[in-house]
Design an enzyme around this catalytic site. Structure first.
Site, PDB file in Angstrom:
ATOM      1  N   THR A 287      40.544  31.942  42.591  1.00  0.00           N
ATOM      2  CA  THR A 287      39.399  32.651  43.159  1.00  0.00           C
ATOM      3  C   THR A 287      38.990  32.016  44.483  1.00  0.00           C
ATOM      4  O   THR A 287      38.735  32.712  45.477  1.00  0.00           O
ATOM      5  CB  THR A 287      38.207  32.617  42.186  1.00  0.00           C
ATOM      6  OG1 THR A 287      38.590  33.227  40.954  1.00  0.00           O
ATOM      7  CG2 THR A 287      37.010  33.339  42.758  1.00  0.00           C
ATOM      8  N   GLN A 317      39.534  38.771  40.151  1.00  0.00           N
ATOM      9  CA  GLN A 317      38.789  38.084  41.212  1.00  0.00           C
ATOM     10  C   GLN A 317      39.518  38.204  42.547  1.00  0.00           C
ATOM     11  O   GLN A 317      40.690  37.821  42.659  1.00  0.00           O
ATOM     12  CB  GLN A 317      38.598  36.613  40.862  1.00  0.00           C
ATOM     13  CG  GLN A 317      37.773  36.377  39.601  1.00  0.00           C
ATOM     14  CD  GLN A 317      38.636  36.180  38.375  1.00  0.00           C
ATOM     15  OE1 GLN A 317      39.678  36.811  38.228  1.00  0.00           O
ATOM     16  NE2 GLN A 317      38.200  35.299  37.477  1.00  0.00           N
ATOM     17  N   GLN A 339      35.691  42.870  42.103  1.00  0.00           N
ATOM     18  CA  GLN A 339      35.202  41.686  41.387  1.00  0.00           C
ATOM     19  C   GLN A 339      35.148  40.501  42.339  1.00  0.00           C
ATOM     20  O   GLN A 339      36.110  40.225  43.059  1.00  0.00           O
ATOM     21  CB  GLN A 339      36.111  41.357  40.204  1.00  0.00           C
ATOM     22  CG  GLN A 339      35.629  40.167  39.377  1.00  0.00           C
ATOM     23  CD  GLN A 339      36.425  39.960  38.103  1.00  0.00           C
ATOM     24  OE1 GLN A 339      37.235  40.793  37.724  1.00  0.00           O
ATOM     25  NE2 GLN A 339      36.192  38.849  37.430  1.00  0.00           N
ATOM     26  N   ASP A 340      33.996  39.798  42.351  1.00  0.00           N
ATOM     27  CA  ASP A 340      33.819  38.584  43.165  1.00  0.00           C
ATOM     28  C   ASP A 340      33.941  38.852  44.662  1.00  0.00           C
ATOM     29  O   ASP A 340      34.572  38.094  45.397  1.00  0.00           O
ATOM     30  CB  ASP A 340      34.828  37.506  42.746  1.00  0.00           C
ATOM     31  CG  ASP A 340      34.526  36.918  41.392  1.00  0.00           C
ATOM     32  OD1 ASP A 340      33.625  37.425  40.716  1.00  0.00           O
ATOM     33  OD2 ASP A 340      35.208  35.955  40.996  1.00  0.00           O
ATOM     34  N   ASP A 361      30.292  40.674  38.998  1.00  0.00           N
ATOM     35  CA  ASP A 361      29.884  39.393  39.602  1.00  0.00           C
ATOM     36  C   ASP A 361      30.094  39.398  41.115  1.00  0.00           C
ATOM     37  O   ASP A 361      30.544  38.413  41.700  1.00  0.00           O
ATOM     38  CB  ASP A 361      30.683  38.239  38.991  1.00  0.00           C
ATOM     39  CG  ASP A 361      30.606  38.191  37.477  1.00  0.00           C
ATOM     40  OD1 ASP A 361      29.658  38.757  36.911  1.00  0.00           O
ATOM     41  OD2 ASP A 361      31.510  37.596  36.857  1.00  0.00           O
ATOM     42  N   ARG A 428      24.414  38.050  35.401  1.00  0.00           N
ATOM     43  CA  ARG A 428      24.685  37.326  34.160  1.00  0.00           C
ATOM     44  C   ARG A 428      24.888  35.851  34.501  1.00  0.00           C
ATOM     45  O   ARG A 428      25.275  35.507  35.630  1.00  0.00           O
ATOM     46  CB  ARG A 428      25.909  37.898  33.437  1.00  0.00           C
ATOM     47  CG  ARG A 428      27.214  37.861  34.231  1.00  0.00           C
ATOM     48  CD  ARG A 428      28.363  38.365  33.374  1.00  0.00           C
ATOM     49  NE  ARG A 428      29.633  38.308  34.099  1.00  0.00           N
ATOM     50  CZ  ARG A 428      30.832  38.306  33.503  1.00  0.00           C
ATOM     51  NH1 ARG A 428      30.913  38.330  32.176  1.00  0.00           N
ATOM     52  NH2 ARG A 428      31.933  38.276  34.218  1.00  0.00           N
ATOM     53  N   TRP A 430      26.611  32.654  34.965  1.00  0.00           N
ATOM     54  CA  TRP A 430      27.911  32.011  35.067  1.00  0.00           C
ATOM     55  C   TRP A 430      27.831  30.556  34.595  1.00  0.00           C
ATOM     56  O   TRP A 430      28.728  30.050  33.938  1.00  0.00           O
ATOM     57  CB  TRP A 430      28.382  32.106  36.512  1.00  0.00           C
ATOM     58  CG  TRP A 430      29.713  31.505  36.799  1.00  0.00           C
ATOM     59  CD1 TRP A 430      30.740  31.313  35.914  1.00  0.00           C
ATOM     60  CD2 TRP A 430      30.183  31.046  38.058  1.00  0.00           C
ATOM     61  NE1 TRP A 430      31.821  30.752  36.557  1.00  0.00           N
ATOM     62  CE2 TRP A 430      31.503  30.583  37.869  1.00  0.00           C
ATOM     63  CE3 TRP A 430      29.622  30.984  39.340  1.00  0.00           C
ATOM     64  CZ2 TRP A 430      32.276  30.059  38.916  1.00  0.00           C
ATOM     65  CZ3 TRP A 430      30.381  30.477  40.378  1.00  0.00           C
ATOM     66  CH2 TRP A 430      31.695  30.017  40.165  1.00  0.00           C
TER      67      TRP A 430
END
Length: 522
Positions: A287, A317, A339-340, A361, A428, A430
């Site tokens: 990531t 990610q 994502q990310d 996220d 959320r 992490w």
């Protein structure tokens, strides 16, 4: 040579701290270390490092000793990390190892800055840099876990207890910080010829007044952004260096390293100047390394640029931009991914009038960051669940968190037609002390009534800090929000003010120099 000089400086600083306060009795060691969250590590390393010195006179002396201990053992860990290279068995392990090399170098640099008498450093600066040092070590370990390494390589990286020593420094230094501490001095904002938001003036002046111009058609100094960044790394002096990137789609991965400070990337606007890449965890990288653009050098400013990652939702990610640049600003930029998307990695950051697109996220990391007057767009996810934020504070004394102020959260065009089957949440947790607030922000009906989503069972639900303050829109009602111990409906302006530009990132002491508009308070 520069690396050797840096290591030499670090060793000198460690030796200076150690020589000044070395030599303690067991009772003294136990007494001082008893004030830390990890007294056993403190006692062990303090007794091993110091044999024949005088007493520590006050808590300030002890803080210096604690930071010196963390620096010494971070340097040992860095050397140990270099030795692990031959043990990497494949490309994915090597990628995680390379991340760790970079992260440990940055860790030593951050801790060194907190003890070097030649570096201007307030208590707030020190808390920021020590917070980053801890985040770096966790990212290193997380990268190995991400590629499936759980054996001796990972164990070797975790065995030196550097993280616990840094946690001790965070606890001790927190007692010296206040919300009015100034940030480190800022060394360059917008040049006089760049007026924020004035596109006509920019386009007429940049070609002749920017330090370098990037243009795909050959009309500038370079054809790629990477070439211009390399030129910035070779320049003399440390003042503001402006790179004007003309309209176009630049397919490259750009890395602005920790020695390349005070760089400004100016584009022709969102959707016109586009830097795009496609690296992802699904494609074999970590990531951390998936970022299309990674910024580490302090004092970065970006304006009028789209940062994009096209790996797609299926590749998990995939970061469009990662920023670990202290006192960095992004103005009228967009960040596009799934994502990310946006990795607000560390240090102090400010985003104004930006657009952020993603699914899972998609605003995540462990910076102290404020988003102001931004548009946040939830896209259509493959697993039918969106989580806008995933904040990564892992220690209660880190001065980090995500603050979203006076912004707008809504569905992207691809989600509007199928929003009934998709559940979108504000965030959320992490990490255990995840901290995120939404203040005076428009939340449309795409947000689920519960508001927030668990990470794994009851993990972090009582230790996180999630807050909402005077939000509006169909998704803003707190009547049916989660009942977690760490969730707060903020009703006090005094409490909400802790997360403003002026208090949370000390914006009043450094943002005026950038000429970017901002609201200091609520």
């Amino acid at each position: 040579m520069a690396t050797l000089r840096f290591l030499y400086t670090s060793l000198l600083m460690a030796a200076f701290v150690f020589a000044a306060v070395s030599g303690y009795s067991p009772a003294e060691i136990q007494s001082w270390c008893g004030q830390t969250p990890y007294p056993q590590q403190c006692e062990y390393y303090l007794s091993q490092s110091y044999r024949n010195g005088g007493p520590i006179k006050d808590k300030s002396d002890f803080l210096n000793v604690a930071v010196g201990l963390a620096l010494e053992h971070a340097m040992h860990a860095k050397a140990n990390t270099y030795s692990l290279g031959p043990k990497c068995r494949n490309g994915r392990e090597k990628a995680a190892w390379e991340d760790c090399l970079e992260l440990y170098e940055n860790t030593v640099m951050k801790i060194n800055a907190a003890v070097d008498p030649n570096v201007k450093c307030s208590a707030a600066d020190a808390q920021t840099w020590l917070s980053t040092a801890l985040t770096n070590l966790e990212t290193c370990r997380g990268g190995f876990a991400e590629v499936g390494v759980t054996d001796n390589v990972l164990t070797a990286l975790m065995s030196n207890n550097v993280s616990d020593l840094i946690r001790n420094t965070l606890a001790l230094n927190k007692g010296f910080t206040t919300t009015t501490n100034e940030a480190a001095s800022y060394s360059g904002g917008f040049p006089a010829w760049v007026k924020p938001g004035d596109r006509k003036l920019l386009q007429s002046s940049a070609a002749s007044k920017a330090d370098v111009v990037v243009a795909q058609d050959g009309s500038g100094n370079y054809k790629t952004v990477t070439e211009a960044v390399n030129a910035a790394a070779k320049r003399s002096g440390s003042g503001r260096y402006v790179i004007y990137v003309k309209a176009g789609v630049y397919k490259e991965n750009v890395n602005i390293g920790n020695k390349v400070k005070n760089v400004m990337l100016v584009g022709d606007g969102i959707g016109k100047t586009i830097i795009t890449g496609s690296q992802s965890v699904g494609g074999g990288t970590t990531t951390f390394k998936s970022a299309t653009v990674a910024v580490v050098g302090d004092g970065f400013i970006g304006q009028g640029i789209t940062f994009r990652n096209t790996a797609g939702a299926a590749n998990h990610q995939a970061v469009a931009l990662r920023s670990g640049s202290d006192l960095s600003v992004f103005y009228q930029c967009s960040f596009e991914g799934y994502q990310d998307t946006l990795y607000v990695y560390s240090d102090r950051q400010f985003y104004r009038e930006c657009d952020i697109y993603g699914t899972v996220d998609f605003i995540f990391g462990n910076a102290a960051v404020v988003f102001q007057n931004c548009n946040i767009y939830a896209r259509n996810p493959p697993n039918k669940i969106n989580t806008i934020t995933a904040q990564g504070r892992s220690d209660p004394n880190q001065n980090t968190g995500i603050s979203i102020h006076n912004s707008k959260v809504t569905a992207a065009s691809d989600l509007k037609g199928s929003s009934g089957s998709v559940k979108t949440y504000l965030g959320r947790p992490w990490k255990q002390y995840s901290r995120t607030v939404f203040m005076k922000t428009f939340l449309d009906g795409v947000i689920e009534p519960a508001g927030w989503y668990p990470w794994d069972g009851t993990f972090a639900l009582s230790t996180l800090y999630y807050g909402e303050y005077l939000n509006t829109g169909a998704g803003a009602s707190t009547a049916n929000r989660v009942k977690w111990g760490g969730y707060h409906v903020i009703t006090s302006a005094t409490e909400a003010s802790k997360f403003t530009v002026g208090n949370f990132i000390a914006g009043g002491s450094w943002l005026p120099a950038t000429n970017v508009p901002f609201t200091s308070g609520l």
